[in-house]
Write an enzyme that holds these catalytic residues in place. Sequence first.
Site, short mmCIF file in Angstrom:
data_model
loop_
_atom_site.label_atom_id
_atom_site.label_comp_id
_atom_site.label_asym_id
_atom_site.label_seq_id
_atom_site.Cartn_x
_atom_site.Cartn_y
_atom_site.Cartn_z
N HIS A 108 0.88 -1.18 0.00
CA HIS A 108 0.00 0.00 0.00
C HIS A 108 0.91 1.22 0.00
O HIS A 108 1.97 1.22 0.63
CB HIS A 108 -0.90 -0.02 1.23
N GLU A 231 -28.44 -10.12 3.69
CA GLU A 231 -28.62 -10.38 2.27
C GLU A 231 -27.70 -9.53 1.38
O GLU A 231 -27.61 -9.77 0.17
CB GLU A 231 -30.08 -10.16 1.87
#
Length: 338
Positions: A108, A231
């Site tokens: 990074h 979900e």
Amino acid sequence: MVNMYYDNDADLSVLKDRKIAVLGYGSQGHAHALNLRDSGMNLCVGLRPGDPFTEQAEGDGMDVKTISEACAWSEVIMILVPDQHQRTVYENEIAPNLQSGDTLAFAHGFNIHYDQIVPPEDVNVMMIAPKGPGHLVRRTFQNGTGVPCLIAVYQDPSGQTRDLALAWAKGIGGTRAGVIETTFKDETETDLFGEQAVLCGGSAELIKAGFETLTEAGYPPELAYFECLHELKLIVDLYYEGGLSRMNYSVSDTAEYGGMSRGSRIITDQTRAEMKKILKEVQNGDFAREWIEENSKGQPVMEKLRSEVKAHPIEKVGVELRRMMDWLTGGAEAKQSA
């Protein structure tokens, strides 16, 4: 137009004759070290005395050294300790052991881009950033595939740094999936923005807001949890497999129409203005300065925010519901803590 690389574009031999140190053995550290070892590289793992990952690394058969010892021994040093610790580790243990021609590697770009680490001009500086968590980098490698990677070159006194980055990406399985060449600046700024506005910050706030809206309207928190958090994985998997169109194709016509006709009422012009503000704070260094100061004070704001998240009702109802889900790690953890 970005450059893309695959297995045939990378040569492992440019790394095989070099001594490699992987500093850190957490999520990314263990994956890089194990995959490189399985690719035939000569490496050690550098850890601080008392590091909790020492036993795991030794159990995996790694040659474990202190960070100073690892840096003195190696020619290529991959820094995989947390961003907020990298500057101190660099100044105290890496810099005193760097020699002309050595290579510093990152997963990074934060510390290079924001000048927290300023390497000597005679040292190669490169980045190899898998676009997935370490356990996935390891698992896909073992399965014969890989996780896509980004590579970047910041300093190239040897003229071989891109070759070294590609070899590293190949050694961890990245070139099996595809490697994109970028810059430290672009990787850092897009990564921070994505985390804050969408992946971590934006998604978490959207989930909490949906949960609160339903429960405040009198609906059971269990239903709100399933509809607004549980979900979401099904939808994200569809995005992952084939983008927005794949998701729309797979859900019901009712869901597709409702989402397309109402979504823009949630993500409004005001939301987009805040996104641009967040991006500006990343680009001009305001966020980096804030995060550096936060760490210098012992992370008081971070601890407050963590406590607030843990205390949110969606977390409490989630623990109870995950007890029913033996296939989830969270379900097993919930049962163990009961």
